[in-house]
Design a protein around this motif. Structure first.
Motif, short mmCIF file in Angstrom:
data_model
loop_
_atom_site.label_atom_id
_atom_site.label_comp_id
_atom_site.label_asym_id
_atom_site.label_seq_id
_atom_site.Cartn_x
_atom_site.Cartn_y
_atom_site.Cartn_z
N SER A 246 0.89 -1.20 -0.05
CA SER A 246 0.08 -0.12 -0.14
C SER A 246 0.97 1.37 0.06
CB SER A 246 -0.95 0.02 1.03
OG SER A 246 -1.59 1.06 1.44
N GLY A 247 0.60 2.23 -0.65
CA GLY A 247 1.23 3.59 -0.65
C GLY A 247 1.46 4.32 0.74
N TRP A 248 2.39 5.05 1.03
CA TRP A 248 2.60 5.59 2.27
C TRP A 248 1.67 6.73 2.37
CZ3 TRP A 248 5.57 3.22 5.88
CH2 TRP A 248 6.74 2.28 5.44
N THR A 249 1.09 6.85 3.73
CA THR A 249 0.59 8.14 3.89
C THR A 249 0.98 8.71 5.32
OG1 THR A 249 -1.11 6.66 5.06
CG2 THR A 249 -1.67 7.51 2.84
N ALA A 250 0.76 9.79 5.85
CA ALA A 250 1.12 10.33 7.23
C ALA A 250 0.67 9.19 8.35
CB ALA A 250 0.53 11.68 7.33
N ALA A 251 -0.66 8.93 8.25
CA ALA A 251 -0.99 7.93 9.31
C ALA A 251 -1.19 6.82 8.67
CB ALA A 251 -2.42 8.57 9.78
N GLY A 252 -0.75 5.71 9.23
CA GLY A 252 -0.68 4.27 8.72
C GLY A 252 -1.94 3.83 8.46
N TRP A 279 -7.40 -4.54 13.86
CA TRP A 279 -6.69 -3.36 13.75
C TRP A 279 -7.85 -2.37 13.80
CZ3 TRP A 279 -7.64 -0.05 9.33
CH2 TRP A 279 -8.36 -0.74 8.37
N MET A 280 -9.09 -2.54 13.45
CA MET A 280 -10.03 -1.62 13.55
C MET A 280 -10.34 -1.10 15.08
SD MET A 280 -11.21 -0.15 10.51
CE MET A 280 -12.91 0.38 11.31
N ALA A 281 -10.26 -2.04 15.94
CA ALA A 281 -10.62 -1.92 17.25
C ALA A 281 -9.80 -0.68 17.75
CB ALA A 281 -10.37 -2.79 18.17
N THR A 282 -8.60 -0.16 17.42
CA THR A 282 -7.95 0.72 17.90
C THR A 282 -8.22 2.09 17.29
OG1 THR A 282 -6.16 0.61 16.03
CG2 THR A 282 -5.77 -0.68 18.15
N LEU A 283 -9.15 2.08 16.27
CA LEU A 283 -9.69 3.32 15.63
C LEU A 283 -10.96 3.73 16.16
CD1 LEU A 283 -8.34 2.60 12.01
CD2 LEU A 283 -7.33 3.89 13.86
N LEU A 284 -11.72 2.90 16.98
CA LEU A 284 -13.03 3.10 17.55
C LEU A 284 -12.73 4.09 18.74
CD1 LEU A 284 -14.90 -0.17 17.10
CD2 LEU A 284 -15.26 1.88 15.75
N PRO A 285 -13.80 4.85 19.20
CA PRO A 285 -13.68 5.26 20.55
C PRO A 285 -13.07 4.73 21.52
CG PRO A 285 -15.51 6.28 19.65
CD PRO A 285 -15.09 5.08 18.64
N PRO A 286 -12.13 4.87 22.54
CA PRO A 286 -11.56 4.25 23.28
C PRO A 286 -12.46 3.47 24.35
CG PRO A 286 -10.70 6.39 23.75
CD PRO A 286 -11.49 6.46 22.63
N GLN A 287 -13.41 4.15 24.71
CA GLN A 287 -14.39 3.66 25.93
C GLN A 287 -15.28 2.43 25.10
OE1 GLN A 287 -14.15 6.74 24.30
NE2 GLN A 287 -16.20 7.72 24.72
N SER A 417 -30.01 -1.04 9.20
CA SER A 417 -29.29 -0.08 10.08
C SER A 417 -27.95 -0.12 9.50
CB SER A 417 -29.33 -0.38 11.58
OG SER A 417 -28.77 -1.79 11.58
N CYS A 418 -27.54 -0.56 8.54
CA CYS A 418 -26.12 -0.94 8.14
C CYS A 418 -25.76 0.14 7.43
CB CYS A 418 -25.98 -2.38 7.39
SG CYS A 418 -26.15 -3.77 8.10
N ARG A 419 -24.54 0.69 7.66
CA ARG A 419 -23.89 1.94 6.91
C ARG A 419 -22.44 1.64 6.83
NH1 ARG A 419 -28.46 2.56 6.83
NH2 ARG A 419 -29.82 4.20 7.66
N VAL A 420 -21.97 1.90 5.44
CA VAL A 420 -20.48 1.77 5.12
C VAL A 420 -19.82 2.99 5.39
CG1 VAL A 420 -19.06 1.47 3.02
CG2 VAL A 420 -21.33 0.21 3.31
N HIS A 421 -18.50 2.59 6.02
CA HIS A 421 -18.07 3.75 6.36
C HIS A 421 -16.59 3.28 5.90
CE1 HIS A 421 -20.64 5.19 9.57
NE2 HIS A 421 -20.90 3.93 9.61
N ARG A 422 -15.77 4.59 5.58
CA ARG A 422 -14.35 4.50 5.18
C ARG A 422 -13.37 4.22 6.01
NH1 ARG A 422 -13.25 10.08 2.10
NH2 ARG A 422 -14.11 10.98 4.15
N ALA A 423 -12.34 3.41 5.71
CA ALA A 423 -11.25 3.02 6.46
C ALA A 423 -9.86 2.61 5.51
CB ALA A 423 -11.40 1.77 7.30
N ALA A 424 -8.85 2.87 5.77
CA ALA A 424 -7.67 2.38 4.94
C ALA A 424 -6.30 2.07 5.65
CB ALA A 424 -7.40 3.62 4.21
N ILE A 425 -5.66 1.21 5.10
CA ILE A 425 -4.21 1.13 5.42
C ILE A 425 -3.52 1.46 4.51
CG2 ILE A 425 -2.81 -0.71 5.92
CD1 ILE A 425 -4.68 -2.71 6.85
#
Length: 439
Positions: A246-252, A279-287, A417-425
């Motif tokens: 995958s191409g480099w970005t400022a945030a992996g 890996w997605m768990a770390t991007l959700l709200p910490p609580q 209720s399903c919605r698609v959201h963006r995420a990337a590596i």
């Protein structure tokens, strides 16, 4: 003392490597055992092996000791859930949790394994890389073993080259490498059979072939045979497939905030192990706690009871997070069109015809689509039909499968209720779906 110092340093490095990636532990054991074969008296060899082994344990503790302790305090198993047949944590089934899918099926396959996985790379890897060096090194090891055995039965040496090698100051180091290589391979064969765990030996394989030929043949023949063998093995590996990058970005890792109504009282489930979503768990709200269901984890009754207690304590909305369909071929389509335009292959009918002939000869997964605009490009690249994906239909299928898995836990997915959201590596998109779940 100098040898012990170097071995302590190398053992420390080996231990750190094993702590960072536990599958390297087989090579630490192999090298510790191989040290018993170097020159000198038995007690000296044993002391050097012990120094190396203690240093390995120190490196392992430095790299992973904190994690082992945390897992022990939390789950009662420092390798949780691995080796739970030994540690018996109540939160997992008492099984070893080993992936046996890539191992030989019987003794005959084990004896012929280098030939089998060279011809059928899928037996040891998701990607195919034909490495002819493995049959070569395997046959040479067998030839050396036969020669040594024959020499032992005759009460003589193993030939001129072997005798010369035995008197050489480097013979002990060669023997150390060859024994380490053989023991490392046998450990890998017994425990894993997964090719990427064999990379340390793959790096040593050319040198091993060279040393084996030096012991089996006269020096001039050994050099000539080694040069030809290694050259051919290097050529045969092409072409090969790769995981790509995958191409480099400022945030992996990045992901859209799903906008949970009350994160402090919500709960998120995942219901599939492949593709992984940890890996997605770390991007959700910490609580927000994230709980894996139906992902291959060896769930025990205590584990399920703990999940029920956690769910009962979260009075807000519960969700399930699923992978969303994405057509990765479309991501490269724009780049291919830019390249074709930059090369001047889309500006005229003649250029488009030339581009179409070119695409028929290469595997770019695209064809040439004519454009009717009076000015501008006369054609563009478009995905071939077999590489087009109905993303909505694929997402619906993923929701249905998730609903079946959730039913086993008394949960019901709400498809509306399903919605698609963006995420990337990096630059590679890995969108996800978030759906509400009825308790």
């Amino acid at each position: 003392r100098r040898a012990a110092g170097w071995l302590a340093l190398s053992g420390l490095v080996m231990g750190v490597g094993a702590g960072l990636k536990l599958t390297n532990a087989t090579f630490a054991l192999a090298l510790c055992a191989a040290l018993l074969t170097v020159g000198g008296g038995w007690w000296q060899r044993l002391r050097l092996s012990l120094v190396f082994g203690v240093a390995v344990l120190a490196g392992l503790a430095a790299a992973a000791g904190h994690w082992f302790l945390r897992m022990w305090l939390m789950f009662g198993n420092p390798l949780f859930p691995q080796m739970n047949d030994v540690f018996r944590s109540p939160l997992a089934q008492p099984v070893g949790v080993a992936d046996t899918a890539h191992l030989p099926h019987n003794l005959a396959e084990a004896l012929l394994w280098p030939f089998i996985f060279t011809l059928d790379g899928h037996r040891v890897s998701e990607l195919v890389m034909r490495q002819m060096i493995w049959p070569v090194v395997y046959v040479l090891f067998i030839a050396l073993a036969v020669r040594l055995l024959a020499g032992r039965l005759r009460g003589a040496g193993t030939g001129a080259s072997a005798s010369a090698a035995a008197g050489d100051a480097t013979a002990g180091r060669e023997r150390l490498l060859l024994v380490f290589f053989a023991l490392g391979y046998l450990g890998w064969l017994k425990l894993f059979g997964i090719y990427r765990y064999l990379v340390p030996l793959e790096l040593l394989a050319p040198l091993t072939v060279w040393l084996l030929l030096q012991r089996l043949c006269k020096p001039q023949l050994a050099r000539r045979a080694g040069a030809w063998a290694l050259t051919l093995c290097a050529i045969v590996v092409f072409p090969f497939s790769a995981w790509s990058h995958s191409g480099w970005t400022a945030a992996g890792f990045t992901a859209d905030d799903p906008g949970l109504a009350d994160p402090s009282s919500s709960l998120v489930y995942t219901v599939h192990g492949d593709p992984p979503m940890g890996w997605m768990a770390t991007l959700l709200p910490p609580q927000v706690p994230v709980v894996a269901l139906a992902g291959g984890f060896p769930e025990s009754p205590a584990y399920l009871e703990r999940i029920r207690a956690l769910a009962a304590s979260r009075h807000g909305t519960h969700y399930v997070m699923l992978v969303a369909a994405a057509n990765h071929e479309e991501l490269t389509l724009a780049k291919k069109n830019q390249l074709a335009s930059w090369l001047g292959q889309t500006g005229s009918d003649a250029a488009c015809a030339r581009l179409e002939r070119m695409m028929a000869k290469v595997r770019f997964h695209v064809g040439v689509e004519p454009l009717a605009a009076p000015d501008g490009p006369r054609c563009r690249l478009a995905l071939l039909p077999q590489y087009r994906i109905d993303l909505a239909a694929r997402n619906l299928a993923l929701q249905r499968k998730a609903a079946e898995d959730l039913q086993r836990y008394g949960l019901r997915l709400r498809p509306d209720s399903c919605r698609v959201h963006r995420a990337a590596i990096g630059t590679e998109p890995y969108p996800y779906q978030l759906c509400e779940v009825d308790k």
